[in-house]
Design an enzyme around this catalytic site. Structure first.
Site, PDB file in Angstrom:
ATOM      1  N   GLY A 231       2.355   2.540   5.366  1.00 23.31           N
ATOM      2  CA  GLY A 231       3.442   1.621   5.677  1.00 23.31           C
ATOM      3  C   GLY A 231       4.328   2.129   6.804  1.00 23.31           C
TER       4      GLY A 231
ATOM      5  CD  GLU B 217       4.703  -3.383  -3.843  1.00 21.86           C
ATOM      6  OE1 GLU B 217       4.897  -2.155  -4.025  1.00 21.86           O
ATOM      7  OE2 GLU B 217       3.742  -3.993  -4.305  1.00 21.86           O
TER       8      GLU B 217
ATOM      9  N   GLY C 201       0.828  -1.198   0.000  1.00 21.54           N
ATOM     10  CA  GLY C 201       0.000   0.000   0.000  1.00 21.54           C
ATOM     11  C   GLY C 201       0.862   1.247   0.000  1.00 21.54           C
TER      12      GLY C 201
ATOM     13  CB  CYS D 130       3.358   0.529  -6.722  1.00 25.12           C
ATOM     14  SG  CYS D 130       3.480  -1.265  -6.704  1.00 25.12           S
TER      15      CYS D 130
END
Length: 488
Positions: free
Chosen positions: A243, A260, A238, A294
């Site tokens: 994070g 990630e 996310g 991403c």
């Protein structure tokens, strides 16, 4: 077929009514209700973690062959129901039909197949014997050693909305293959597909408590899934901001992490590049899941000699893309996930205008689409590296272009970023491309391609994450290393 209209939590092998009722999951293309997802209480999340903790002892000692058989059966069941699974994924995520089938459900199933094989990979590695002379540590001797991979324990898997099948599968399958148990907290926007995944695992014979699924639109469920003292590891995909907050909690409890996070992929286009190849790669920011990925090459750094030609080709490419109903044949660009996110992407485009960027294509809502959360493929030129639209992750079908003069400047611009997930280099001189690639501060670099090798390690430098997964590296991520030493 399961009833996706009103789902229940999956805790300890039982389908459980949520304490806090349900919330609506909305189709981004039609704005209609796809189904009702359960809102778990903190106590229910902790119960799911407790069930995973109780199941861990037995599951971690299960023969690898048995774990492999369950994962392989689950993959087959996911593909058996491919049509229904893909239709649900399309409806709740807004992906096109082709993406939902081929890149979501099919990739999710293939990851379970991969880690069915992964469960059989060796977990012991022999270390070269060492000769020790007599001393304070004991008698002289030849000491052998093994490095043994052990499961971490209970793993919380918090997944992103941009792929409700492949992303959870990429966490759950390797974690289970290594002998861990899991609590899955899907993204609130499209959690229904994960319940289908849980049903497949249940039918495949996964023991109660090994897989648990909890959901919630608010922060309560996710926070409880991270801060429970029985959680040994958190695997999160996310935004970097979320994070960082999760990492703070993990740090206090010394929980293992796999993060990630965000990306702002630089596409370095050198003056000898095949521009058509570069445009086809960069154009996936427009076309693949409306730029909500991403790894997208959203930040184009192009050598000045080919700058105008590249912009012209990108504008033509964007203009040929069909925007609209993701269920309709020929649609390439569907909606973004929500009205809130559409407004966010649009605000970045407006910010780009104010910062001095030139809107070459897009910049306005697509005509004729009265319902749904659509954003037109947008190309921003005349950008500089200090603009927020260049530095911040937009997560939509927006490409920004920054010119540079020479190779050194291009590399410096690429590395001048808080992110470092995947960058790209286009050049007809392969040696030159590899030379540039080696100097980019990113976890991965595509040379003349946006394709990936699905056995290569995946993860980011800097604020793009912590740790690596994919292929055997995912098995390593969900394991602890133990050393066993003995005298020969």
């Amino acid at each position: 077929m399961s009833d996706d209209k009103k789902r229940r939590l999956f805790i300890g092998g039982r389908w459980t009514e949520p304490d806090h009722g349900h919330y609506e999951v909305i189709d981004p293309a039609t704005e209609e209700v796809v189904g009702l997802a359960p809102e778990a209480s903190r106590e229910q999340v902790h119960a799911a973690v407790a069930a995973a903790r109780e199941a861990f002892g037995t599951w971690s000692r299960t023969r690898p062959e048995e774990r492999a058989e369950i994962l392989d059966r689950a993959a087959g069941l996911m593909l058996r129901d491919l049509d229904g699974n893909a239709a649900l994924a399309r409806a709740e995520s807004g992906a096109t039909t082709g993406t939902a089938r081929g890149m979501q459900v099919a990739v999710g199933a293939s990851r379970f197949r991969r880690y069915a094989k992964g469960a059989l990979e060796p977990v012991e590695e022999a270390i070269t014997p060492q000769i020790n002379e007599a001393g304070p540590m004991g008698r002289a001797g030849v000491f052998g050693a093994l490095a043994v991979r052990q499961p971490v324990g209970v793993v919380t898997c918090i997944t992103s909305y941009n792929n409700p099948w492949a992303n959870p599968a990429g966490k759950v399958a390797p974690a289970l293959a290594m002998g861990n148990t899991v609590v899955v907290k899907p993204a609130p926007q499209d959690p229904l597909s994960v319940f289908r995944m849980a049903e497949a695992l249940e039918e495949a014979g996964v023991p109660p408590g090994v897989v648990n699924v909890v959901t919630g639109a608010g922060p309560e469920a996710g926070e409880a899934a991270v801060d429970s003292p029985d959680v040994d590891m958190v695997s999160f995909t996310g935004s970097t901001g979320v994070g960082q907050r999760i990492a703070e909690v993990c740090g206090r409890g010394m929980k293992r992490q796999l993060m990630e996070l965000g990306g702002k992929g630089a596409a370095v286009v050198l003056d000898d590049a095949d521009l058509d190849s570069a445009v086809a790669g960069i154009g996936t920011t427009f076309s693949f899941y409306s730029g909500q990925i991403c790894t997208a090459p959203t930040r184009v750094l192009v050598q000045r000699d080919v700058h105008d030609a590249l912009i012209e080709k990108l504008a033509v490419y964007a203009g040929h893309l069909k925007v609209g109903d993701p269920a309709a044949r020929g649609t390439v660009v569907g909606p973004v996930i929500s009205a809130t996110h559409r407004d966010r992407v649009e605000s970045y485009v407006e910010l780009g205008r104010k910062e001095g960027a030139r809107v070459v294509t897009g910049g306005e809502r697509p005509a004729g689409l009265d319902r749904g959360f659509y954003v037109a493929p947008t190309l921003l030129a005349d950008c500089t590296n200090d603009m927020r639209v260049v530095r911040e992750e937009i997560f939509g079908p927006v490409v920004v272009v920054v010119p540079f003069d020479d190779e050194e400047e291009g590399i410096a611009l690429a590395n001048d970023s808080d992110y470092g997930l995947i960058d790209y280099v286009w050049s007809s001189d392969v040696a030159r491309a590899f030379r540039v690639a080696r100097r980019l501060r990113a976890g991965g670099v595509g040379v003349n391609t946006i394709g990936r090798n699905m056995e290569a390690p995946f993860g980011g430098f800097k604020k793009s994450g912590v740790g690596r997964d994919v292929g055997s590296y995912a098995l390593h991520a969900y394991s602890e290393l133990q050393s066993i030493v003995w005298p020969g």
